[in-house]
Design a protein around this motif. Sequence first.
Motif, PDB file in Angstrom:
ATOM      1  N   MET A 403       0.841  -1.195   0.000  1.00  0.00           N
ATOM      2  CA  MET A 403       0.000   0.000   0.000  1.00  0.00           C
ATOM      3  C   MET A 403       0.874   1.243   0.000  1.00  0.00           C
ATOM      4  SD  MET A 403      -3.178  -0.923   0.001  1.00  0.00           S
ATOM      5  CE  MET A 403      -3.626   0.799   0.035  1.00  0.00           C
ATOM      6  N   LEU A 404       0.433   2.231  -0.729  1.00  0.00           N
ATOM      7  CA  LEU A 404       1.082   3.533  -0.721  1.00  0.00           C
ATOM      8  C   LEU A 404       0.010   4.583  -0.459  1.00  0.00           C
ATOM      9  CD1 LEU A 404       3.444   5.495  -1.226  1.00  0.00           C
ATOM     10  CD2 LEU A 404       2.852   5.419  -3.663  1.00  0.00           C
ATOM     11  N   VAL A 405       0.169   5.296   0.625  1.00  0.00           N
ATOM     12  CA  VAL A 405      -0.750   6.382   0.959  1.00  0.00           C
ATOM     13  C   VAL A 405       0.075   7.647   1.083  1.00  0.00           C
ATOM     14  CG1 VAL A 405      -2.462   7.266   2.582  1.00  0.00           C
ATOM     15  CG2 VAL A 405      -2.305   4.814   2.163  1.00  0.00           C
ATOM     16  N   GLU A 406      -0.203   8.613   0.244  1.00  0.00           N
ATOM     17  CA  GLU A 406       0.606   9.833   0.201  1.00  0.00           C
ATOM     18  C   GLU A 406      -0.264  11.054   0.435  1.00  0.00           C
ATOM     19  OE1 GLU A 406       3.594  12.227  -2.860  1.00  0.00           O
ATOM     20  OE2 GLU A 406       2.653  10.343  -3.460  1.00  0.00           O
ATOM     21  N   LYS A 407       0.199  11.925   1.310  1.00  0.00           N
ATOM     22  CA  LYS A 407      -0.496  13.179   1.583  1.00  0.00           C
ATOM     23  C   LYS A 407       0.496  14.323   1.423  1.00  0.00           C
ATOM     24  CE  LYS A 407      -3.394  16.297   3.213  1.00  0.00           C
ATOM     25  NZ  LYS A 407      -4.475  16.819   2.366  1.00  0.00           N
ATOM     26  N   SER A 408       0.196  15.199   0.478  1.00  0.00           N
ATOM     27  CA  SER A 408       1.011  16.384   0.266  1.00  0.00           C
ATOM     28  C   SER A 408       0.229  17.612   0.682  1.00  0.00           C
ATOM     29  CB  SER A 408       1.415  16.506  -1.210  1.00  0.00           C
ATOM     30  OG  SER A 408       2.156  15.371  -1.623  1.00  0.00           O
ATOM     31  N   ALA A 409       0.933  18.633   1.132  1.00  0.00           N
ATOM     32  CA  ALA A 409       0.279  19.848   1.595  1.00  0.00           C
ATOM     33  C   ALA A 409      -0.582  20.449   0.494  1.00  0.00           C
ATOM     34  CB  ALA A 409       1.337  20.865   2.040  1.00  0.00           C
ATOM     35  N   PRO A 412      -5.278  16.415  -1.940  1.00  0.00           N
ATOM     36  CA  PRO A 412      -5.988  15.304  -1.302  1.00  0.00           C
ATOM     37  C   PRO A 412      -5.088  14.094  -1.143  1.00  0.00           C
ATOM     38  CG  PRO A 412      -6.655  15.521  -3.602  1.00  0.00           C
ATOM     39  CD  PRO A 412      -5.791  16.710  -3.291  1.00  0.00           C
ATOM     40  N   VAL A 413      -5.464  13.209  -0.248  1.00  0.00           N
ATOM     41  CA  VAL A 413      -4.723  11.968  -0.023  1.00  0.00           C
ATOM     42  C   VAL A 413      -4.834  11.080  -1.253  1.00  0.00           C
ATOM     43  CG1 VAL A 413      -4.570   9.864   1.366  1.00  0.00           C
ATOM     44  CG2 VAL A 413      -5.052  12.058   2.470  1.00  0.00           C
ATOM     45  N   VAL A 414      -3.689  10.471  -1.640  1.00  0.00           N
ATOM     46  CA  VAL A 414      -3.668   9.531  -2.756  1.00  0.00           C
ATOM     47  C   VAL A 414      -3.389   8.141  -2.204  1.00  0.00           C
ATOM     48  CG1 VAL A 414      -2.491   8.845  -4.893  1.00  0.00           C
ATOM     49  CG2 VAL A 414      -2.866  11.277  -4.380  1.00  0.00           C
ATOM     50  N   SER A 415      -4.238   7.170  -2.553  1.00  0.00           N
ATOM     51  CA  SER A 415      -4.057   5.788  -2.101  1.00  0.00           C
ATOM     52  C   SER A 415      -3.841   4.894  -3.323  1.00  0.00           C
ATOM     53  CB  SER A 415      -5.293   5.294  -1.337  1.00  0.00           C
ATOM     54  OG  SER A 415      -5.508   6.063  -0.174  1.00  0.00           O
ATOM     55  N   GLU A 416      -2.774   4.082  -3.253  1.00  0.00           N
ATOM     56  CA  GLU A 416      -2.470   3.132  -4.310  1.00  0.00           C
ATOM     57  C   GLU A 416      -2.219   1.761  -3.688  1.00  0.00           C
ATOM     58  OE1 GLU A 416      -0.141   4.721  -7.990  1.00  0.00           O
ATOM     59  OE2 GLU A 416       0.752   5.650  -6.214  1.00  0.00           O
ATOM     60  N   ALA A 417      -2.659   0.730  -4.362  1.00  0.00           N
ATOM     61  CA  ALA A 417      -2.443  -0.635  -3.903  1.00  0.00           C
ATOM     62  C   ALA A 417      -1.770  -1.429  -5.017  1.00  0.00           C
ATOM     63  CB  ALA A 417      -3.765  -1.291  -3.519  1.00  0.00           C
ATOM     64  N   ALA A 431      -1.895  -2.905 -10.150  1.00  0.00           N
ATOM     65  CA  ALA A 431      -1.959  -1.724  -9.289  1.00  0.00           C
ATOM     66  C   ALA A 431      -3.309  -1.062  -9.460  1.00  0.00           C
ATOM     67  CB  ALA A 431      -0.846  -0.745  -9.638  1.00  0.00           C
ATOM     68  N   GLY A 432      -3.780  -0.422  -8.394  1.00  0.00           N
ATOM     69  CA  GLY A 432      -5.047   0.286  -8.461  1.00  0.00           C
ATOM     70  C   GLY A 432      -5.059   1.484  -7.535  1.00  0.00           C
ATOM     71  N   GLU A 433      -5.695   2.554  -7.961  1.00  0.00           N
ATOM     72  CA  GLU A 433      -5.904   3.722  -7.112  1.00  0.00           C
ATOM     73  C   GLU A 433      -7.325   3.702  -6.582  1.00  0.00           C
ATOM     74  OE1 GLU A 433      -5.052   7.290  -9.205  1.00  0.00           O
ATOM     75  OE2 GLU A 433      -2.875   7.020  -9.133  1.00  0.00           O
ATOM     76  N   GLY A 434      -7.553   4.402  -5.473  1.00  0.00           N
ATOM     77  CA  GLY A 434      -8.903   4.429  -4.938  1.00  0.00           C
ATOM     78  C   GLY A 434      -9.104   5.527  -3.924  1.00  0.00           C
ATOM     79  N   ASN A 435     -10.344   5.681  -3.523  1.00  0.00           N
ATOM     80  CA  ASN A 435     -10.708   6.647  -2.495  1.00  0.00           C
ATOM     81  C   ASN A 435     -10.457   6.009  -1.129  1.00  0.00           C
ATOM     82  OD1 ASN A 435     -11.772   8.806  -1.106  1.00  0.00           O
ATOM     83  ND2 ASN A 435     -13.896   8.175  -1.398  1.00  0.00           N
ATOM     84  N   GLY A 436      -9.201   5.925  -0.756  1.00  0.00           N
ATOM     85  CA  GLY A 436      -8.809   5.248   0.469  1.00  0.00           C
ATOM     86  C   GLY A 436      -8.158   3.912   0.145  1.00  0.00           C
ATOM     87  N   PRO A 437      -7.433   3.349   1.102  1.00  0.00           N
ATOM     88  CA  PRO A 437      -6.668   2.120   0.839  1.00  0.00           C
ATOM     89  C   PRO A 437      -7.526   0.904   0.513  1.00  0.00           C
ATOM     90  CG  PRO A 437      -6.562   2.744   3.170  1.00  0.00           C
ATOM     91  CD  PRO A 437      -7.148   3.906   2.440  1.00  0.00           C
ATOM     92  N   VAL A 438      -8.700   0.771   1.139  1.00  0.00           N
ATOM     93  CA  VAL A 438      -9.536  -0.404   0.879  1.00  0.00           C
ATOM     94  C   VAL A 438     -10.092  -0.350  -0.539  1.00  0.00           C
ATOM     95  CG1 VAL A 438     -11.583  -1.692   1.581  1.00  0.00           C
ATOM     96  CG2 VAL A 438     -10.106  -0.648   3.312  1.00  0.00           C
ATOM     97  N   ASN A 439     -10.539   0.818  -0.957  1.00  0.00           N
ATOM     98  CA  ASN A 439     -11.028   0.979  -2.323  1.00  0.00           C
ATOM     99  C   ASN A 439      -9.909   0.715  -3.329  1.00  0.00           C
ATOM    100  OD1 ASN A 439     -11.963   3.598  -4.509  1.00  0.00           O
ATOM    101  ND2 ASN A 439     -13.068   1.685  -4.303  1.00  0.00           N
ATOM    102  N   ALA A 440      -8.673   1.150  -3.017  1.00  0.00           N
ATOM    103  CA  ALA A 440      -7.535   0.887  -3.901  1.00  0.00           C
ATOM    104  C   ALA A 440      -7.251  -0.612  -3.995  1.00  0.00           C
ATOM    105  CB  ALA A 440      -6.304   1.635  -3.397  1.00  0.00           C
ATOM    106  N   LEU A 441      -7.304  -1.317  -2.849  1.00  0.00           N
ATOM    107  CA  LEU A 441      -7.124  -2.767  -2.859  1.00  0.00           C
ATOM    108  C   LEU A 441      -8.191  -3.451  -3.698  1.00  0.00           C
ATOM    109  CD1 LEU A 441      -6.195  -3.996   0.752  1.00  0.00           C
ATOM    110  CD2 LEU A 441      -4.914  -4.406  -1.354  1.00  0.00           C
ATOM    111  N   ASP A 442      -9.423  -3.030  -3.508  1.00  0.00           N
ATOM    112  CA  ASP A 442     -10.545  -3.586  -4.266  1.00  0.00           C
ATOM    113  C   ASP A 442     -10.298  -3.426  -5.767  1.00  0.00           C
ATOM    114  OD1 ASP A 442     -13.039  -4.571  -4.994  1.00  0.00           O
ATOM    115  OD2 ASP A 442     -14.098  -2.714  -4.542  1.00  0.00           O
ATOM    116  N   ASN A 443      -9.881  -2.230  -6.171  1.00  0.00           N
ATOM    117  CA  ASN A 443      -9.667  -1.964  -7.588  1.00  0.00           C
ATOM    118  C   ASN A 443      -8.504  -2.783  -8.147  1.00  0.00           C
ATOM    119  OD1 ASN A 443     -11.791  -0.143  -7.691  1.00  0.00           O
ATOM    120  ND2 ASN A 443     -10.503   1.618  -7.220  1.00  0.00           N
ATOM    121  N   ALA A 444      -7.416  -2.917  -7.370  1.00  0.00           N
ATOM    122  CA  ALA A 444      -6.263  -3.683  -7.828  1.00  0.00           C
ATOM    123  C   ALA A 444      -6.611  -5.170  -7.962  1.00  0.00           C
ATOM    124  CB  ALA A 444      -5.082  -3.485  -6.876  1.00  0.00           C
ATOM    125  N   LEU A 445      -7.350  -5.700  -6.988  1.00  0.00           N
ATOM    126  CA  LEU A 445      -7.722  -7.110  -7.028  1.00  0.00           C
ATOM    127  C   LEU A 445      -8.673  -7.391  -8.190  1.00  0.00           C
ATOM    128  CD1 LEU A 445      -7.574  -9.900  -5.755  1.00  0.00           C
ATOM    129  CD2 LEU A 445      -9.346  -9.193  -4.123  1.00  0.00           C
TER     130      LEU A 445
END
Length: 538
Positions: A403-409, A412-417, A431-445
């Motif tokens: 999981m990669l969760v990145e927050k820049s000043a 918005p937060v970017v979540s990748e799985a 790999a998948g991006e999503g609105n939060g880590p679980v959504n990113a995991l869902d998309n990648a799977l």
Amino acid sequence: MTRSITIFDTTLRDGTQGEGISLSADDKLKIAVKLDELGVHYIEGGNPGSNGKDVEFFRRVKDLNLRAKIVAFGSTRRKGASVEDDENLRLIAESGVQAASLVGKAWDFHVHTALQTTLEENLAMIGDSIAYLKRRGLEVLFDAEHFFDGYKNNQDYAKTVLQTASDAGADWLVLCDTNGGTMPHEIREIVTALVAEMPDARLGIHTHNDCELAVANALSAVSAGALQVQGTINGYGERCGNANLCSVIPNLQLKLGMPCLPEEKLTQLVPVARYVSEIANVHMPSGQPYVGSAAFAHKGGIHVSAILRDSRTYEHIAPELVGNKQRVLVSELAGQSNLISKAKELGIELDPKSPQAAETIGRIKELEHRGYQFEGADASLELLLREAGGEVRELFVFESFKMLVEKSAGKPVVSEAFVKLRIGGESLYTAGEGNGPVNALDNALRKALLHYYPQLTDMHLSDYKVRVLDDKEATASKVRVLIESRDAEDAWSTVGVSGNVIEASWEALVDSMRYALLGQEPAAAVIAAEPRPGLLNH
């Protein structure tokens, strides 16, 4: 002689006054069709003078040709005004409905404090308004607001309000416990007295649930002689809600022997209750009497052992009478009878004397000791039982995820799985991006699996819950994740537990897809049987 009771549904009017409930005109029309199919006698659609949605509802509902009488709601004319000049009454008369429900004050305190007028003017407002609608050819139901508080405070005036409405031509006199504070014995005593004094009047009852007595109060009124019950599906309504028709109807029909719906329609009660909760987007309590998913659910081993012999041991009615079904829950409290009953319900042959049965129940108890909870995750439980019978073919061999969760000043937060799997000997890395880590995991799977299982296109996650199991550990606590998934025809729930919320979510997510694909063959590969991926690291 058996009395028939008239059912007046106000879900579309009083029900929408509940917090968090908002229905569009389309929503109201859909619900009206379901209520009509259920067999209620009156459907109160709203106030044609209050908002555009209700105006649209009354305009379009005519085309549905419903058997129930459609009712428009409104209040009596304004103080000091002519009834012919009252816009609200005119819109009711022109709405095309067969019946109107008019609310008027029956409590002298309210007349003085809320209306700020005289007792005589309030009576004139009631009489004029009812007579006006009767001249326009409508059936009129008079809602005597705050009637029971008014009766206890000034009995003579409350009764005069009813007599005024009756003299003006009201077809029904509906007694309202508007604040929901009256006790069942008071309701019974007052209604009994009124029936004796007004033997020709048709009385109705409209109760609110502020003391959790709305259903009891409605039944008390009926037992004393009321002929109509007003309420809402699932008890929706202002503050604590209205009398729940999903309890009132079966209590009247099955317990008191007072018919209110066609007998064959009673089995529609559960589907209608769940349909309305879906349209209203309000969670339906599992423990709701008669219609809840847990209303006929059994968890204790002694209970289950008894109901397997005769369901009457722990069920007050046959659940099928209202469209529900018996459920056996499997948990750490369960004995072998729970497991065997659950397997039988799923069509799985499990010999109670076999080592498989003992091993499976031991595994379930051990998992629940670690925090899993299967009574809220039937799909995960079914997978365990089918695994015990060797029925489950695994979708893939899990290797890893990152999981990669990145927050820049200022961003918005970017979540990748990133997910690594093997399917039929082929190694996949997606790999998948999503609105939060679980959504990113869902998309990648999904990206990895859709080529092999295109059926997953129709499935989506509909609910996601996280519960901390031991708050003493603070942020290091173990968590339980419950995921609800849906497709076009069904809904199911799965569970995962871990000290890491992402891993717990992964377990529940994988189980949700495994369940969706039970019995399915891959479109492009033969999947080798492997250990259950949801529990590989435990």
